[in-house]
Motif scaffolding. Structure first.
Motif, PDB file in Angstrom:
ATOM      1  N   GLU A   1      -4.558  12.263  -3.214  1.00  0.00           N
ATOM      2  CA  GLU A   1      -3.697  11.170  -2.705  1.00  0.00           C
ATOM      3  C   GLU A   1      -3.649  10.391  -3.903  1.00  0.00           C
ATOM      4  N   THR A   2      -2.403  10.010  -4.354  1.00  0.00           N
ATOM      5  CA  THR A   2      -1.876   9.086  -5.622  1.00  0.00           C
ATOM      6  C   THR A   2      -1.295   7.814  -5.050  1.00  0.00           C
ATOM      7  N   GLY A   3      -1.164   7.169  -5.972  1.00  0.00           N
ATOM      8  CA  GLY A   3      -0.300   5.861  -5.455  1.00  0.00           C
ATOM      9  C   GLY A   3      -1.068   4.589  -5.896  1.00  0.00           C
ATOM     10  N   GLU A   4      -0.760   3.298  -5.142  1.00  0.00           N
ATOM     11  CA  GLU A   4      -1.061   2.274  -5.560  1.00  0.00           C
ATOM     12  C   GLU A   4      -1.457   1.118  -4.240  1.00  0.00           C
ATOM     13  N   PHE A   5      -2.494   0.449  -4.347  1.00  0.00           N
ATOM     14  CA  PHE A   5      -2.529  -0.602  -3.369  1.00  0.00           C
ATOM     15  C   PHE A   5      -2.549  -2.044  -3.830  1.00  0.00           C
ATOM     16  N   GLU A   6      -1.933  -2.741  -3.608  1.00  0.00           N
ATOM     17  CA  GLU A   6      -2.064  -4.395  -4.130  1.00  0.00           C
ATOM     18  C   GLU A   6      -2.645  -5.154  -3.137  1.00  0.00           C
TER      19      GLU A   6
ATOM     20  N   ARG B   1       0.788  -1.341  -0.070  1.00  0.00           N
ATOM     21  CA  ARG B   1       0.105  -0.064   0.116  1.00  0.00           C
ATOM     22  C   ARG B   1       0.860   1.345  -0.167  1.00  0.00           C
ATOM     23  N   GLU B   2       1.037   2.003  -0.980  1.00  0.00           N
ATOM     24  CA  GLU B   2       1.736   3.077  -1.337  1.00  0.00           C
ATOM     25  C   GLU B   2       0.995   4.335  -1.747  1.00  0.00           C
ATOM     26  N   ALA B   3       0.780   5.579  -0.830  1.00  0.00           N
ATOM     27  CA  ALA B   3       0.043   6.854  -1.403  1.00  0.00           C
ATOM     28  C   ALA B   3       0.957   7.847  -0.836  1.00  0.00           C
ATOM     29  N   GLN B   4       0.678   9.018  -1.625  1.00  0.00           N
ATOM     30  CA  GLN B   4       1.321  10.270  -0.953  1.00  0.00           C
ATOM     31  C   GLN B   4       0.191  11.448  -1.443  1.00  0.00           C
TER      32      GLN B   4
ATOM     33  N   PRO C   1      -5.799   1.476  -8.290  1.00  0.00           N
ATOM     34  CA  PRO C   1      -4.802   2.892  -8.211  1.00  0.00           C
ATOM     35  C   PRO C   1      -5.561   3.825  -7.244  1.00  0.00           C
ATOM     36  N   VAL C   2      -4.526   4.481  -6.742  1.00  0.00           N
ATOM     37  CA  VAL C   2      -5.143   5.649  -5.921  1.00  0.00           C
ATOM     38  C   VAL C   2      -5.270   6.753  -6.517  1.00  0.00           C
ATOM     39  N   ASN C   3      -6.616   7.386  -6.274  1.00  0.00           N
ATOM     40  CA  ASN C   3      -6.824   8.740  -6.918  1.00  0.00           C
ATOM     41  C   ASN C   3      -7.580   9.417  -6.358  1.00  0.00           C
TER      42      ASN C   3
END
Length: 156
Positions: free
Chosen positions: A114-119, A92-95, A127-129
Protein backbone atom coordinates in the motif's frame (compact mmCIF):
# COMPACT_ATOMS: atom_id res chain seq x y z
CA UNK A 1 -15.52 -47.17 -26.23
CA UNK A 2 -16.57 -46.20 -29.71
CA UNK A 3 -14.97 -43.37 -31.58
CA UNK A 4 -18.15 -41.31 -31.23
CA UNK A 5 -18.18 -41.74 -27.44
CA UNK A 6 -14.48 -40.87 -27.21
CA UNK A 7 -15.08 -37.75 -29.27
CA UNK A 8 -18.08 -36.76 -27.11
CA UNK A 9 -16.06 -37.30 -23.92
CA UNK A 10 -13.24 -35.18 -25.33
CA UNK A 11 -15.62 -32.36 -26.25
CA UNK A 12 -17.25 -32.42 -22.80
CA UNK A 13 -13.84 -32.36 -21.11
CA UNK A 14 -12.74 -29.42 -23.28
CA UNK A 15 -15.92 -27.49 -22.46
CA UNK A 16 -15.51 -28.14 -18.74
CA UNK A 17 -11.87 -27.05 -18.80
CA UNK A 18 -12.71 -23.93 -20.79
CA UNK A 19 -15.57 -23.09 -18.41
CA UNK A 20 -13.32 -23.52 -15.35
CA UNK A 21 -10.62 -21.30 -16.88
CA UNK A 22 -13.15 -18.63 -17.84
CA UNK A 23 -14.79 -18.68 -14.41
CA UNK A 24 -11.40 -18.29 -12.74
CA UNK A 25 -10.44 -15.44 -15.06
CA UNK A 26 -13.79 -13.78 -14.32
CA UNK A 27 -13.25 -14.26 -10.59
CA UNK A 28 -9.75 -12.76 -10.83
CA UNK A 29 -11.17 -9.70 -12.60
CA UNK A 30 -14.03 -9.43 -10.09
CA UNK A 31 -11.69 -9.66 -7.08
CA UNK A 32 -9.39 -7.05 -8.63
CA UNK A 33 -12.44 -4.79 -9.02
CA UNK A 34 -13.40 -5.44 -5.37
CA UNK A 35 -9.86 -4.52 -4.29
CA UNK A 36 -9.91 -1.33 -6.36
CA UNK A 37 -13.30 -0.45 -4.82
CA UNK A 38 -11.83 -0.87 -1.32
CA UNK A 39 -8.94 1.49 -2.07
CA UNK A 40 -11.34 3.99 -3.66
CA UNK A 41 -13.51 3.79 -0.51
CA UNK A 42 -10.53 4.65 1.68
CA UNK A 43 -10.59 8.16 0.25
CA UNK A 44 -14.24 8.66 1.27
CA UNK A 45 -14.20 10.30 4.69
CA UNK A 46 -17.81 9.62 5.70
CA UNK A 47 -19.52 7.89 8.62
CA UNK A 48 -18.35 4.48 7.42
CA UNK A 49 -21.01 4.06 4.75
CA UNK A 50 -18.49 3.76 1.91
CA UNK A 51 -16.87 0.78 3.62
CA UNK A 52 -20.26 -0.91 3.92
CA UNK A 53 -20.19 -1.39 0.14
CA UNK A 54 -16.85 -3.24 0.11
CA UNK A 55 -16.82 -5.26 3.35
CA UNK A 56 -19.01 -8.27 4.04
CA UNK A 57 -21.25 -7.30 6.94
CA UNK A 58 -20.61 -10.44 8.95
CA UNK A 59 -19.53 -11.17 12.52
CA UNK A 60 -16.27 -12.77 11.35
CA UNK A 61 -14.66 -9.97 9.30
CA UNK A 62 -11.35 -8.69 10.67
CA UNK A 63 -9.38 -5.48 10.32
CA UNK A 64 -5.94 -4.44 11.51
CA UNK A 65 -5.17 -0.97 10.22
CA UNK A 66 -2.05 1.14 10.61
CA UNK A 67 -3.52 2.91 13.65
CA UNK A 68 -5.43 -0.02 15.12
CA UNK A 69 -4.62 -0.78 18.72
CA UNK A 70 -6.63 -4.00 18.58
CA UNK A 71 -7.86 -6.51 16.03
CA UNK A 72 -11.28 -5.30 15.00
CA UNK A 73 -13.74 -8.17 14.56
CA UNK A 74 -17.24 -8.00 13.10
CA UNK A 75 -19.10 -5.49 10.98
CA UNK A 76 -20.55 -3.32 13.79
CA UNK A 77 -17.10 -2.78 15.31
CA UNK A 78 -15.51 -2.03 11.93
CA UNK A 79 -18.26 0.37 10.92
CA UNK A 80 -17.76 2.22 14.22
CA UNK A 81 -14.00 2.28 13.70
CA UNK A 82 -14.27 3.91 10.28
CA UNK A 83 -16.87 6.39 11.53
CA UNK A 84 -14.36 7.61 14.14
CA UNK A 85 -11.13 7.19 12.15
CA UNK A 86 -12.49 9.14 9.18
CA UNK A 87 -12.91 12.20 11.41
CA UNK A 88 -9.13 12.32 11.93
CA UNK A 89 -8.27 13.10 8.30
CA UNK A 90 -8.53 15.85 5.71
CA UNK A 91 -7.40 13.42 3.02
CA UNK A 92 -6.62 9.74 2.74
CA UNK A 93 -5.25 8.20 -0.45
CA UNK A 94 -3.77 4.75 -0.91
CA UNK A 95 -3.41 2.19 -3.64
CA UNK A 96 -2.10 -1.34 -3.79
CA UNK A 97 1.05 -1.94 -5.84
CA UNK A 98 2.90 -5.13 -6.73
CA UNK A 99 -0.27 -7.13 -6.10
CA UNK A 100 -0.15 -10.90 -5.89
CA UNK A 101 -3.67 -12.31 -6.16
CA UNK A 102 -4.93 -15.87 -5.75
CA UNK A 103 -8.49 -17.21 -6.06
CA UNK A 104 -9.57 -20.60 -4.75
CA UNK A 105 -13.27 -21.39 -4.80
CA UNK A 106 -15.18 -18.74 -2.87
CA UNK A 107 -12.10 -17.23 -1.21
CA UNK A 108 -9.45 -14.94 -2.63
CA UNK A 109 -6.45 -13.22 -1.12
CA UNK A 110 -3.95 -10.64 -2.22
CA UNK A 111 -0.72 -9.30 -0.82
CA UNK A 112 0.89 -6.09 -1.97
CA UNK A 113 2.39 -2.78 -0.99
CA UNK A 114 0.00 0.00 0.00
CA UNK A 115 1.39 3.37 -0.99
CA UNK A 116 0.00 6.88 -0.79
CA UNK A 117 -0.54 9.67 1.74
CA UNK A 118 -2.87 10.44 4.62
CA UNK A 119 -3.28 14.04 5.80
CA UNK A 120 -4.47 14.57 9.37
CA UNK A 121 -6.81 17.36 10.46
CA UNK A 122 -3.81 19.37 11.73
CA UNK A 123 -2.20 19.22 8.25
CA UNK A 124 0.43 16.59 9.00
CA UNK A 125 1.08 14.39 5.96
CA UNK A 126 1.70 10.73 6.74
CA UNK A 127 3.33 8.63 4.05
CA UNK A 128 1.68 5.28 3.34
CA UNK A 129 4.15 2.46 2.85
CA UNK A 130 2.63 -0.71 4.27
CA UNK A 131 2.49 -4.37 3.37
CA UNK A 132 -1.17 -5.31 3.03
CA UNK A 133 -2.96 -8.63 3.07
CA UNK A 134 -6.59 -8.61 1.95
CA UNK A 135 -8.99 -11.56 1.97
CA UNK A 136 -12.24 -11.64 -0.02
CA UNK A 137 -15.23 -13.95 0.04
CA UNK A 138 -17.61 -14.57 -2.83
CA UNK A 139 -21.15 -13.86 -1.68
CA UNK A 140 -24.21 -15.93 -2.68
CA UNK A 141 -25.11 -13.22 -5.22
CA UNK A 142 -21.66 -13.60 -6.87
CA UNK A 143 -20.22 -10.34 -5.52
CA UNK A 144 -16.76 -10.44 -3.93
CA UNK A 145 -16.49 -8.59 -0.59
CA UNK A 146 -13.58 -8.08 1.77
CA UNK A 147 -13.56 -10.19 4.93
CA UNK A 148 -10.10 -9.29 6.23
CA UNK A 149 -7.65 -6.42 5.85
CA UNK A 150 -4.29 -6.31 7.62
CA UNK A 151 -1.43 -3.87 7.16
CA UNK A 152 1.99 -3.61 8.72
CA UNK A 153 5.00 -1.37 8.07
CA UNK A 154 6.54 -1.95 4.66
CA UNK A 155 9.93 -1.53 3.12
CA UNK A 156 11.57 1.88 3.47
Amino acid sequence: MTLLRKLAALIIAAVLIAHTTTARADDMADVTAASDAFYDSLSVLDDGTAMSTVFAQTPYITFVGPMSKDIIVGWPALNGYFGKANQMFNRREAQLENRTLHVSGTLAWEVGLETGEFETKDGKVLPVNWVATNVYEKQPDGKWLMVSHHVQPGAK
